[in-house]
Design an enzyme around this catalytic site. Sequence first.
Site, PDB file in Angstrom:
ATOM      1  N   GLY A 171      -4.694   7.626  -2.168  1.00  0.00           N
ATOM      2  CA  GLY A 171      -4.414   7.855  -0.482  1.00  0.00           C
ATOM      3  C   GLY A 171      -6.020   8.435   0.352  1.00  0.00           C
ATOM      4  O   GLY A 171      -5.713   8.306   1.688  1.00  0.00           O
ATOM      5  N   PRO A 224      -6.584   5.199  -5.886  1.00  0.00           N
ATOM      6  CA  PRO A 224      -7.356   4.758  -4.842  1.00  0.00           C
ATOM      7  C   PRO A 224      -6.910   3.518  -5.146  1.00  0.00           C
ATOM      8  O   PRO A 224      -7.174   2.585  -6.000  1.00  0.00           O
ATOM      9  CB  PRO A 224      -8.859   5.159  -5.315  1.00  0.00           C
ATOM     10  N   GLY A 225      -6.295   2.797  -3.889  1.00  0.00           N
ATOM     11  CA  GLY A 225      -5.849   1.404  -3.825  1.00  0.00           C
ATOM     12  C   GLY A 225      -6.106   1.113  -2.429  1.00  0.00           C
ATOM     13  O   GLY A 225      -7.590   0.262  -2.596  1.00  0.00           O
ATOM     14  N   ARG A 226      -6.062   1.390  -1.351  1.00  0.00           N
ATOM     15  CA  ARG A 226      -7.398   1.147  -0.339  1.00  0.00           C
ATOM     16  C   ARG A 226      -8.221   1.444  -0.250  1.00  0.00           C
ATOM     17  O   ARG A 226      -9.679   0.519  -0.259  1.00  0.00           O
ATOM     18  CB  ARG A 226      -7.223   1.713   1.072  1.00  0.00           C
ATOM     19  N   ARG A 247       0.410  -5.824   9.378  1.00  0.00           N
ATOM     20  CA  ARG A 247       0.587  -4.222   9.282  1.00  0.00           C
ATOM     21  C   ARG A 247       0.726  -3.638  10.632  1.00  0.00           C
ATOM     22  O   ARG A 247       1.357  -2.281  10.550  1.00  0.00           O
ATOM     23  CB  ARG A 247      -1.143  -4.522   8.398  1.00  0.00           C
ATOM     24  N   TYR A 253       3.704  -0.658  11.545  1.00  0.00           N
ATOM     25  CA  TYR A 253       3.677   0.644  11.041  1.00  0.00           C
ATOM     26  C   TYR A 253       1.775   0.862  12.385  1.00  0.00           C
ATOM     27  O   TYR A 253       1.215   1.928  11.942  1.00  0.00           O
ATOM     28  CB  TYR A 253       2.781   1.839   9.940  1.00  0.00           C
ATOM     29  N   CYS A 285       7.052 -17.105  15.422  1.00  0.00           N
ATOM     30  CA  CYS A 285       7.984 -16.671  16.341  1.00  0.00           C
ATOM     31  C   CYS A 285       8.720 -15.319  16.647  1.00  0.00           C
ATOM     32  O   CYS A 285       9.713 -15.443  16.218  1.00  0.00           O
ATOM     33  CB  CYS A 285       9.588 -18.321  16.467  1.00  0.00           C
ATOM     34  N   TYR A 315      -3.254  -4.487   1.562  1.00  0.00           N
ATOM     35  CA  TYR A 315      -2.021  -4.646   2.009  1.00  0.00           C
ATOM     36  C   TYR A 315      -2.679  -5.649   2.977  1.00  0.00           C
ATOM     37  O   TYR A 315      -1.197  -5.932   4.347  1.00  0.00           O
ATOM     38  CB  TYR A 315      -1.538  -3.436   2.425  1.00  0.00           C
TER      39      TYR A 315
HETATM   40  C1  LIG Z   1       0.773   3.383  -2.656  1.00  0.00           C
HETATM   41  C2  LIG Z   1       0.211   4.404  -3.646  1.00  0.00           C
HETATM   42  C3  LIG Z   1      -1.021   4.572  -3.995  1.00  0.00           C
HETATM   43  C4  LIG Z   1      -2.442   4.202  -3.401  1.00  0.00           C
HETATM   44  O1  LIG Z   1      -2.401   4.367  -2.255  1.00  0.00           O
HETATM   45  P1  LIG Z   1      -4.063   4.057  -1.515  1.00  0.00           P
HETATM   46  O2  LIG Z   1      -3.353   4.707  -0.066  1.00  0.00           O
HETATM   47  O3  LIG Z   1      -4.062   2.981  -1.448  1.00  0.00           O
HETATM   48  O4  LIG Z   1      -5.038   4.127  -2.255  1.00  0.00           O
HETATM   49  C5  LIG Z   1      -1.391   5.110  -5.174  1.00  0.00           C
HETATM   50  N1  LIG Z   1      -0.540   5.572  -6.130  1.00  0.00           N
HETATM   51  C6  LIG Z   1       1.340   5.435  -5.591  1.00  0.00           C
HETATM   52  C7  LIG Z   1       2.560   6.134  -6.302  1.00  0.00           C
HETATM   53  C8  LIG Z   1       1.306   4.688  -4.135  1.00  0.00           C
HETATM   54  O5  LIG Z   1       2.379   4.258  -3.925  1.00  0.00           O
END
Ligand SMILES: *Cc1c(COP(=O)(O)O)cnc(C)c1O
Length: 455
Positions: A272, A315-317, A354, A358, A384, A414
Amino acid sequence: MRYIDKVNGTKYNHPVKMEKQRGRNMLSDNIGRSGSRLTFAGHDVTHLAEQYGTPLYLMDEERIRRNCRMYLQAFRSSFGGNSLPLYASKAASFKQIYRIMAQEGMGVDTVSSGEIFTALSAGFPPERIFFHGNSKTDADIRYGVASGIGCFVVDNTEELLALNREAGCQGKKQKVLLRITPGIDPHTYDAVNTGMVDSKFGVPVETGQAIEFVALALTMENLQLCGLHCHVGSQVFDEDVFERTVDLMVRFMAQVRDELGFTLEELNLGGGYGTRYQDSEPQVDIPARIAEVAKRLREQCAKYAFPLPRILMEPGRSIVADAGMTLYTVSSVKRIPGYKSYVAVDGGMTDNPRYALYGSRYTVYHAEKSGGKEAVFDLVGRCCESGDIIQPKVSLPEDTCRGDIIAVCTTGAYNYSMASNYNRLPRPPIVMLREDGAYLAVKRESLEDLCALDI
Ligand SMILES: *Cc1c(COP(=O)(O)O)cnc(C)c1O
């Protein structure tokens, strides 16, 4: 830092050697201007658009690796050697990203059989895969257990029972974490809040259900309960969200020990950390934040005389977002006197939903022009749908016209993973950028691909 990984069968082109310079006033230090021409990871983007076509996803491989190393080093120094950052692969899931994660020594999070299959196809070690999701099917559970997935993050009681049954059928003892809802508001957008009591994810502490969930898990003969998981949201900028999460989770782990006589050894604090999409947003100092979280963890563990758990985060984002850029070609510029002006491009909500989903903010640059007079446009796609807006109110050269290349920054997370074929638009390819060249990681979908499953 150097790395050697020749990807089989890919051709490297020879980019024009560009002066490595960060353009002043650019959003991120991998974006620059060489004269009037926009560069990304040291490559001329107009050149890339000519070579690979548009719409086009670009990924700065060096930046992805740098972000991984930032997490790995921060984890080692703050949480110790047994901690592990996991890349939340739903942010961008394709084979090459799992190869990079394997090489960097990261774990990965997956949320479906499809993501697991992609990771395994890329040779990612199954024991470092974590399997998430609030609605795993029997087929998902069977596939995950059979694949030797390192850990299931169990969301609810039904899943717990189904997983225990399946592990028994396959003669395995499956490691699990339990997803707990700590009851925290991270002050982000509602659609990405996940840690509040009434979330669809996890089992809440506040209602007393979480302790029952743990007690039930301890009776499952085919499961090994390692610890707890929580995830409070995405795009988190608030200073102390993870600290407050640590407070609640350690208190709950102490409660489990006191009431059930079991000491949980792992704590996954979720993902997150926020990424900067526009100049007005702050830059999160992630290593500094992690050090703060570790400090709070030690304090809380001391308070409850609880042994320091092994820490995981997801971490993803913040691993891939700033490694991405999307290039488009302008198809039309529409000026409606007294109202507004539009720049329409050859992609849209199909490759980046995106803003439509949101209201996400982005920074947009013109690939070639700079210095002249600018005007305000809504950057819109070709779908469209009136809601097919990539970004409203962007500043672009007044004389922007058909054929120009437009770059949308920070699209590494994303975007590709949320892309669709709405309007039967083929999804764009992903081109990875390195200092020594560029290569295709995902091919452009063809018109035939679009009909591949039609009977
Ligand atoms: C989406 C998600 C993440 C990654 O969140 P980021 O905001 O992209 O870092 C990590 N853990 C869980 C369980 C998620 O659903």
